[in-house]
Design an enzyme around this catalytic site. Structure first.
Site, PDB file in Angstrom:
ATOM      1  N   ARG A 193       0.831  -1.206   0.000  1.00 28.88           N
ATOM      2  CA  ARG A 193       0.000   0.000   0.000  1.00 28.88           C
ATOM      3  C   ARG A 193       0.865   1.256   0.000  1.00 28.88           C
ATOM      4  O   ARG A 193       0.527   2.265  -0.621  1.00 28.88           O
ATOM      5  CB  ARG A 193      -0.905  -0.011   1.238  1.00 28.88           C
ATOM      6  CG  ARG A 193      -1.888   1.119   1.252  1.00 28.88           C
ATOM      7  CD  ARG A 193      -3.077   0.783   2.127  1.00 28.88           C
ATOM      8  NE  ARG A 193      -4.027   1.862   2.110  1.00 28.88           N
ATOM      9  CZ  ARG A 193      -4.287   2.623   3.182  1.00 28.88           C
ATOM     10  NH1 ARG A 193      -3.690   2.396   4.330  1.00 28.88           N
ATOM     11  NH2 ARG A 193      -5.167   3.597   3.072  1.00 28.88           N
ATOM     12  N   HIS A 208       0.649   4.472  -2.539  1.00 28.02           N
ATOM     13  CA  HIS A 208       0.465   5.838  -2.045  1.00 28.02           C
ATOM     14  C   HIS A 208       1.642   6.730  -2.418  1.00 28.02           C
ATOM     15  O   HIS A 208       1.484   7.938  -2.585  1.00 28.02           O
ATOM     16  CB  HIS A 208       0.219   5.834  -0.535  1.00 28.02           C
ATOM     17  CG  HIS A 208      -1.211   5.531  -0.210  1.00 28.02           C
ATOM     18  ND1 HIS A 208      -2.044   6.408   0.422  1.00 28.02           N
ATOM     19  CD2 HIS A 208      -1.953   4.438  -0.479  1.00 28.02           C
ATOM     20  CE1 HIS A 208      -3.250   5.865   0.537  1.00 28.02           C
ATOM     21  NE2 HIS A 208      -3.214   4.659   0.005  1.00 28.02           N
TER      22      HIS A 208
HETATM   23  C1  HEM Z   1      -8.524   1.600  -6.704  1.00 28.10           C
HETATM   24  C2  HEM Z   1      -8.503   2.553  -5.805  1.00 28.10           C
HETATM   25  C3  HEM Z   1      -8.151   2.273  -4.366  1.00 28.10           C
HETATM   26  C4  HEM Z   1      -8.905   2.604  -3.286  1.00 28.10           C
HETATM   27  C5  HEM Z   1     -10.226   3.368  -3.297  1.00 28.10           C
HETATM   28  C6  HEM Z   1      -8.218   2.098  -2.135  1.00 28.10           C
HETATM   29  C7  HEM Z   1      -8.664   2.263  -0.842  1.00 28.10           C
HETATM   30  C8  HEM Z   1      -8.160   1.595   0.239  1.00 28.10           C
HETATM   31  C9  HEM Z   1      -8.671   1.702   1.575  1.00 28.10           C
HETATM   32  C10 HEM Z   1      -9.816   2.615   2.014  1.00 28.10           C
HETATM   33  C11 HEM Z   1      -7.971   0.840   2.355  1.00 28.10           C
HETATM   34  C12 HEM Z   1      -8.141   0.601   3.842  1.00 28.10           C
HETATM   35  C13 HEM Z   1      -7.285   1.570   4.610  1.00 28.10           C
HETATM   36  C14 HEM Z   1      -7.507   1.462   6.086  1.00 28.10           C
HETATM   37  O1  HEM Z   1      -8.637   1.517   6.532  1.00 28.10           O
HETATM   38  O2  HEM Z   1      -6.510   1.330   6.817  1.00 28.10           O
HETATM   39  C15 HEM Z   1      -6.997   0.194   1.512  1.00 28.10           C
HETATM   40  C16 HEM Z   1      -6.100  -0.755   1.928  1.00 28.10           C
HETATM   41  C17 HEM Z   1      -5.144  -1.308   1.117  1.00 28.10           C
HETATM   42  N1  HEM Z   1      -4.865  -0.955  -0.182  1.00 28.10           N
HETATM   43 FE1  HEM Z   1      -5.991   0.199  -1.376  1.00 28.10          FE
HETATM   44  N2  HEM Z   1      -7.080   1.471  -2.527  1.00 28.10           N
HETATM   45  C18 HEM Z   1      -6.986   1.566  -3.876  1.00 28.10           C
HETATM   46  C19 HEM Z   1      -5.939   1.111  -4.653  1.00 28.10           C
HETATM   47  C20 HEM Z   1      -4.877   0.385  -4.170  1.00 28.10           C
HETATM   48  C21 HEM Z   1      -3.701   0.046  -4.937  1.00 28.10           C
HETATM   49  C22 HEM Z   1      -3.428   0.516  -6.363  1.00 28.10           C
HETATM   50  C23 HEM Z   1      -2.924  -0.716  -4.128  1.00 28.10           C
HETATM   51  C24 HEM Z   1      -1.574  -1.334  -4.421  1.00 28.10           C
HETATM   52  C25 HEM Z   1      -1.182  -1.655  -5.627  1.00 28.10           C
HETATM   53  C26 HEM Z   1      -3.627  -0.861  -2.875  1.00 28.10           C
HETATM   54  C27 HEM Z   1      -3.188  -1.632  -1.833  1.00 28.10           C
HETATM   55  C28 HEM Z   1      -3.821  -1.721  -0.606  1.00 28.10           C
HETATM   56  C29 HEM Z   1      -3.434  -2.639   0.444  1.00 28.10           C
HETATM   57  C30 HEM Z   1      -2.354  -3.703   0.340  1.00 28.10           C
HETATM   58  C31 HEM Z   1      -4.260  -2.375   1.537  1.00 28.10           C
HETATM   59  C32 HEM Z   1      -4.215  -3.063   2.893  1.00 28.10           C
HETATM   60  C33 HEM Z   1      -3.315  -2.280   3.810  1.00 28.10           C
HETATM   61  C34 HEM Z   1      -3.075  -2.935   5.151  1.00 28.10           C
HETATM   62  O3  HEM Z   1      -3.648  -3.967   5.479  1.00 28.10           O
HETATM   63  O4  HEM Z   1      -2.243  -2.381   5.903  1.00 28.10           O
HETATM   64  N3  HEM Z   1      -4.787  -0.173  -2.930  1.00 28.10           N
HETATM   65  N4  HEM Z   1      -7.133   0.688   0.215  1.00 28.10           N
END
Ligand code: HEM
Ligand SMILES: *[C@@H]1O[C@H](CO)[C@@H](O)[C@H](O)[C@H]1NC(C)=O
Ligand SMILES: *[C@@H]1O[C@H](CO)[C@@H](O)[C@H](O)[C@H]1NC(C)=O
Ligand SMILES: CC(=O)N[C@H]1CO[C@H](CO)[C@@H](O)[C@@H]1O
Length: 329
Positions: free
Chosen positions: A62, A66
């Site tokens: 993530r 970002h």
């Molecule tokens: C498509 C649009 C995206 C949206 C709207 C989005 C949104 C989010 C949100 C809201 C969370 C939860 C954050 C939290 O509550 O702590 C999350 C977690 C995560 N996102 Fe996304 N994200 C997007 C794209 C991506 C991309 C492009 C990647 C990596 C290539 C990614 C990888 C992750 C990962 C691995 C987590 C889990 C993090 C953890 O467990 O610590 N996301 N994302």
């Protein structure tokens, strides 16, 4: 089998195009003379960190996204705030990026710098890209080559984050707009959303879907009812900022195509996940990748490579190699 071979053939063309057209001066062998063993050094450090905590995997992945969303993949997300400057990572949309992602990069950087030939020769932005590749593999995902040669950016401000990070509530047009600004296609966006096969979300990002969605539909009608009931239990009435739910409840810390299968069952956790199936413009892609994990993994690698090129700085003056990943030189 013939069908399978066609698939491979089909994949070869875009991959070739992708790697030939690479215009950003990034190269797979960028450190061949500078720090020949860098990929092994990073992998060893990442693997050691992973053995301490599995959060290394989603946290690092993530963090990479970002970083690239804001000012390109230039390590700007890593910079710590100072009394004079509120940095990117302290924007409210830093969305609680797990500290373990930052720590992974810090440790890999230390390991690289411990080798005299490599000291202060490898950028933090590149270390993040390598570490991300390594955690995808550690999670059971594809093994792939990365392009290298990014410099670390010279600025990191909280205000630069505004509007750049996709939101959990986003619809397809909003997602396409954000990724389109980075030069990424809808299919890139869907493939990258497949990263949500790993990790967790805080309840606040989807609580509206499982409770009091509207007067007529107390639960978001696109949400699987069984799943909604589980989420209601995980996230009780008063949204507790410490509670999280898995983004992929079936294989939470395994990189696979279960994410796409979940969407078909109404089990996308975020609105931005489920919309990829609900919107008929993106549904065919979700169905295709739910059916074929080989294809979805290949497409993920292509999209990650493209994302890794966003806004990269490769010319002197555009950036430098940070001595400390978390502070400017
Ligand atoms: C498509 C649009 C995206 C949206 C709207 C989005 C949104 C989010 C949100 C809201 C969370 C939860 C954050 C939290 O509550 O702590 C999350 C977690 C995560 N996102 Fe996304 N994200 C997007 C794209 C991506 C991309 C492009 C990647 C990596 C290539 C990614 C990888 C992750 C990962 C691995 C987590 C889990 C993090 C953890 O467990 O610590 N996301 N994302
Ligand atoms: C949801 O609605 C119920 C009654 O319809 C109300 O008692 C409850 O406080 C609401 N919950 C939230 C989180 O707004
Ligand atoms: C809801 O999820 C369950 C698995 O938890 C699945 O068996 C069922 O088919 C899903 N329902 C729909 C409508 O997709
Ligand atoms: C992990 C992290 O840096 N979290 C910060 C996110 O931003 C808020 C302020 O908007 C800080 O309070 C957090 O510490």
């Amino acid at each position: 089998m013939a069908k399978y071979r066609n698939t491979l053939l089909f994949l070869t063309l875009p991959s070739l195009l992708l790697f030939c057209v690479s215009a950003e001066n990034l190269r797979r062998d960028y450190y061949a003379d500078i720090c020949p063993n860098v990929e092994n050094i990073v992998r060893t450090a990442v693997t050691a960190k992973f053995k301490e905590t599995i959060v290394t995997i989603p946290g690092t992945l993530r963090l990479f996204a970002h970083d690239c969303f804001v000012q390109g993949c230039d390590g700007s997300i890593l910079i710590a705030s100072t009394p004079e400057n509120t940095a990117e990572r302290d924007h409210p949309d830093n969305l609680s990026i797990a500290g373990d992602g930052f720590d992974t990069v810090g440790r890999a950087k230390e390991a690289v710098d411990a080798v005299p030939q490599c000291e202060n020769k490898v950028s933090c932005a590149d270390i993040l890209v390598m570490a991300t590749r390594d955690v995808v593999y550690l999670a059971g995902g594809p093994s792939y080559e990365v392009e290298l040669g990014r410099l670390d950016g010279l600025s990191s401000t909280s205000t630069s984050v505004n509007g750049k990070i996709p939101q959990a509530s986003s619809n397809l047009d909003q997602l396409n707009a954000i990724f389109g600004d980075l030069g990424l296609s809808q299919d890139d966006m869907i493939a990258l959303s497949g990263a949500h096969t790993l990790g967790f979300s805080h309840c606040s990002n989807f609580a509206n879907r499982v409770r009091n969605f509207s007067k007529y539909y107390p639960v978001d009608p696109t949400l699987n009812r069984t799943y909604a009931a589980q989420l209601q239990e995980l996230c009780p009435t008063n949204v507790d900022p410490t509670l999280v739910a898995p983004l992929d409840p079936i294989t939470t810390l395994r990189f696979d195509n279960q994410y796409f299968k979940n969407l078909q069952m109404g089990m996308g956790l975020l609105t931005s996940d489920q919309i990829l199936y609900e919107d008929t413009r993106s549904r065919p892609t979700v169905n295709k990748w739910a059916k074929n994990s080989h294809l979805s993994a290949q497409r993920f690698v292509i999209a990650m490579t493209r994302m890794g090129r966003v806004g990269v700085k490769t010319k002197p003056g555009q950036g430098n190699i940070r001595r400390n990943c978390f502070a400017f030189n």
